[in-house]
Design an enzyme around this catalytic site. Structure first.
Site, PDB file in Angstrom:
ATOM      1  CE1 TYR A 120     -22.563  19.016 -63.170  1.00 46.89           C
ATOM      2  CE2 TYR A 120     -22.123  20.906 -64.580  1.00 46.89           C
ATOM      3  CZ  TYR A 120     -22.642  20.223 -63.420  1.00 46.89           C
ATOM      4  OH  TYR A 120     -23.429  21.145 -62.708  1.00 46.89           O
TER       5      TYR A 120
HETATM    6  P1  NAP Z   1     -22.590  20.486 -53.546  1.00 46.78           P
HETATM    7  O1  NAP Z   1     -22.535  21.440 -52.313  1.00 46.78           O
HETATM    8  O2  NAP Z   1     -21.737  19.516 -53.735  1.00 46.78           O
HETATM    9  O3  NAP Z   1     -24.160  19.755 -53.235  1.00 46.78           O
HETATM   10  C1  NAP Z   1     -24.738  18.878 -53.857  1.00 46.78           C
HETATM   11  C2  NAP Z   1     -25.915  18.237 -53.166  1.00 46.78           C
HETATM   12  O4  NAP Z   1     -26.557  17.214 -53.923  1.00 46.78           O
HETATM   13  C3  NAP Z   1     -25.590  17.968 -51.792  1.00 46.78           C
HETATM   14  O5  NAP Z   1     -26.423  18.226 -50.915  1.00 46.78           O
HETATM   15  C4  NAP Z   1     -25.524  16.202 -51.880  1.00 46.78           C
HETATM   16  O6  NAP Z   1     -25.767  15.755 -50.633  1.00 46.78           O
HETATM   17  C5  NAP Z   1     -26.508  16.056 -53.073  1.00 46.78           C
HETATM   18  N1  NAP Z   1     -26.667  14.808 -53.637  1.00 46.78           N
HETATM   19  C6  NAP Z   1     -25.520  14.458 -54.553  1.00 46.78           C
HETATM   20  N2  NAP Z   1     -25.784  13.374 -55.010  1.00 46.78           N
HETATM   21  C7  NAP Z   1     -26.761  12.612 -54.213  1.00 46.78           C
HETATM   22  C8  NAP Z   1     -27.555  11.611 -54.291  1.00 46.78           C
HETATM   23  N3  NAP Z   1     -27.095  10.369 -55.015  1.00 46.78           N
HETATM   24  N4  NAP Z   1     -28.698  11.393 -53.536  1.00 46.78           N
HETATM   25  C9  NAP Z   1     -29.159  12.458 -52.696  1.00 46.78           C
HETATM   26  N5  NAP Z   1     -28.351  13.824 -52.697  1.00 46.78           N
HETATM   27  C10 NAP Z   1     -27.321  13.940 -53.450  1.00 46.78           C
HETATM   28  O7  NAP Z   1     -22.711  21.340 -54.738  1.00 46.78           O
HETATM   29  P2  NAP Z   1     -23.669  22.591 -55.438  1.00 46.78           P
HETATM   30  O8  NAP Z   1     -22.618  23.225 -56.266  1.00 46.78           O
HETATM   31  O9  NAP Z   1     -24.152  22.971 -54.324  1.00 46.78           O
HETATM   32  O10 NAP Z   1     -24.695  21.808 -56.427  1.00 46.78           O
HETATM   33  C11 NAP Z   1     -26.030  21.773 -56.156  1.00 46.78           C
HETATM   34  C12 NAP Z   1     -26.465  21.712 -57.884  1.00 46.78           C
HETATM   35  O11 NAP Z   1     -25.948  22.682 -58.592  1.00 46.78           O
HETATM   36  C13 NAP Z   1     -25.864  20.467 -58.682  1.00 46.78           C
HETATM   37  O12 NAP Z   1     -27.177  20.000 -59.304  1.00 46.78           O
HETATM   38  C14 NAP Z   1     -24.763  21.123 -59.511  1.00 46.78           C
HETATM   39  O13 NAP Z   1     -24.807  20.174 -60.685  1.00 46.78           O
HETATM   40  C15 NAP Z   1     -25.571  22.262 -59.882  1.00 46.78           C
HETATM   41  N6  NAP Z   1     -24.811  23.672 -60.208  1.00 46.78           N
HETATM   42  C16 NAP Z   1     -23.480  23.703 -59.367  1.00 46.78           C
HETATM   43  C17 NAP Z   1     -22.736  24.659 -59.890  1.00 46.78           C
HETATM   44  C18 NAP Z   1     -21.533  25.522 -59.175  1.00 46.78           C
HETATM   45  O14 NAP Z   1     -20.717  26.163 -59.805  1.00 46.78           O
HETATM   46  N7  NAP Z   1     -21.368  24.970 -57.780  1.00 46.78           N
HETATM   47  C19 NAP Z   1     -22.892  25.470 -61.167  1.00 46.78           C
HETATM   48  C20 NAP Z   1     -23.776  24.918 -61.964  1.00 46.78           C
HETATM   49  C21 NAP Z   1     -24.699  23.978 -61.435  1.00 46.78           C
HETATM   50  P3  NAP Z   1     -25.124  14.404 -50.016  1.00 46.78           P
HETATM   51  O15 NAP Z   1     -23.730  14.334 -50.604  1.00 46.78           O
HETATM   52  O16 NAP Z   1     -25.202  14.489 -48.497  1.00 46.78           O
HETATM   53  O17 NAP Z   1     -26.033  13.351 -50.637  1.00 46.78           O
END
Ligand code: NAP
Length: 257
Positions: A156
């Protein structure tokens, strides 16, 4: 005036978490929004929520690891709205958060494909359209783990560090076409992804939240606020920047996880 008044764009990875909050916020700030992810039902619920607030949105079911989907997402957005003023490339996966010695090549390929290669493909398709229009703004979601570390974060962290590496030359190349590109680097944000990463230990999840100097994890909404600003004309002098939105977690230097 609303931050994104009169603008049209796309939120990729909008079905939950930060992307869901972003799509709601962007619509509240006056934008027409195409919302993209694999889970169609969640997207349709989101579109209904935006329309229920008087906004404009439509869903595009797509998988960012499928190369052909990137051109289709741009084409469908432009067909619906006439322009692509902004793009928020937020789709990502935590991957298999296990020690490096237990990680498989398949885990590496799946995580890097979603978090890094897919954003490169998205940006290329989006910037090609924006260049023809005379400009636009792009934000990608990176992570504090691009510069930080947790046990299990090797793949990651590598994928998000790659995304920060992609950012700076892309900003240089796109500036002359009137296109700005920035990354947001969230700390711990309370979403499905975080709960999945800490699924084996609720106490560790709790300690992780409290280890943020502000005393808690961030919310999806306050994370989306930074993306909204960067996509707006008020950030006209900001490009090529990876900006932490982490409640001070990365600078604190103390860890309980
Ligand atoms: P999340 O609720 O799991 O959201 C992830 C999103 O990405 C979902 O809408 C998912 O939709 C979509 N996605 C994943 N794989 C995909 C694919 N192959 N094609 C199309 N859509 C896809 O998690 P989140 O925390 O909001 O994450 C959003 C972003 O923030 C990510 O890039 C993550 O790495 C980053 N981030 C999160 C955190 C944290 O603490 N939560 C911290 C740092 C960075 P579907 O499953 O419906 O496709």
């Amino acid at each position: 005036m609303a931050l994104l008044a009169g603008k049209s764009g796309v939120v990729v990875g909008a079905s939950s978490g930060i992307g869901h909050a972003a799509a709601m916020l962007f619509a509240e700030e006056g934008a027409q929004v195409a919302v993209v992810a694999r889970r169609r039902e969640k997207l349709e619920d989101l579109v209904a929520a935006i329309e229920g607030e008087g906004g404009t949105a439509f869903a595009i079911q797509a998988d960012v690891t499928t190369m052909a989907d990137h051109a289709r997402i741009v084409a469908e957005t432009v067909a619906a709205f006439g322009r692509l003023d902004f793009a928020f490339n937020n789709a990502g996966t935590i991957g298999n958060f296990v020690p490096m010695l237990e990680q498989s090549e398949a885990d590496w390929d799946r995580t890097v494909s979603t978090n890094l290669k897919a954003v490169w493909l998205s940006v290329r398709a989006q910037a090609a359209q924006m260049r023809v229009q005379g400009g636009g703004a792009i934000v990608n979601t990176s992570s504090w783990l691009a510069i930080g570390a947790l046990p299990g974060s090797t793949v990651y962290s590598a994928s998000k560090a790659g995304l920060d590496g992609l950012l700076r030359p892309a900003a240089l190349e796109l500036a002359a076409s009137g296109i700005r590109i920035n990354n947001i680097n969230p700390g711990g944000i309370d979403t499905e992804m975080t709960r999945e990463a800490f699924r084996h230990d609720a106490a560790v999840l709790d300690a992780f939240g409290r280890a943020h100097p502000i005393g808690r994890m961030g919310t999806p909404r306050e994370t989306a606020e930074l993306a909204c600003f960067l996509l707006s004309d008020r950030a006209a002098n900001v490009t090529g920047q990876a900006i932490l939105v982490d409640g001070g977690y990365t600078i604190a230097g103390q860890r309980t996880t």
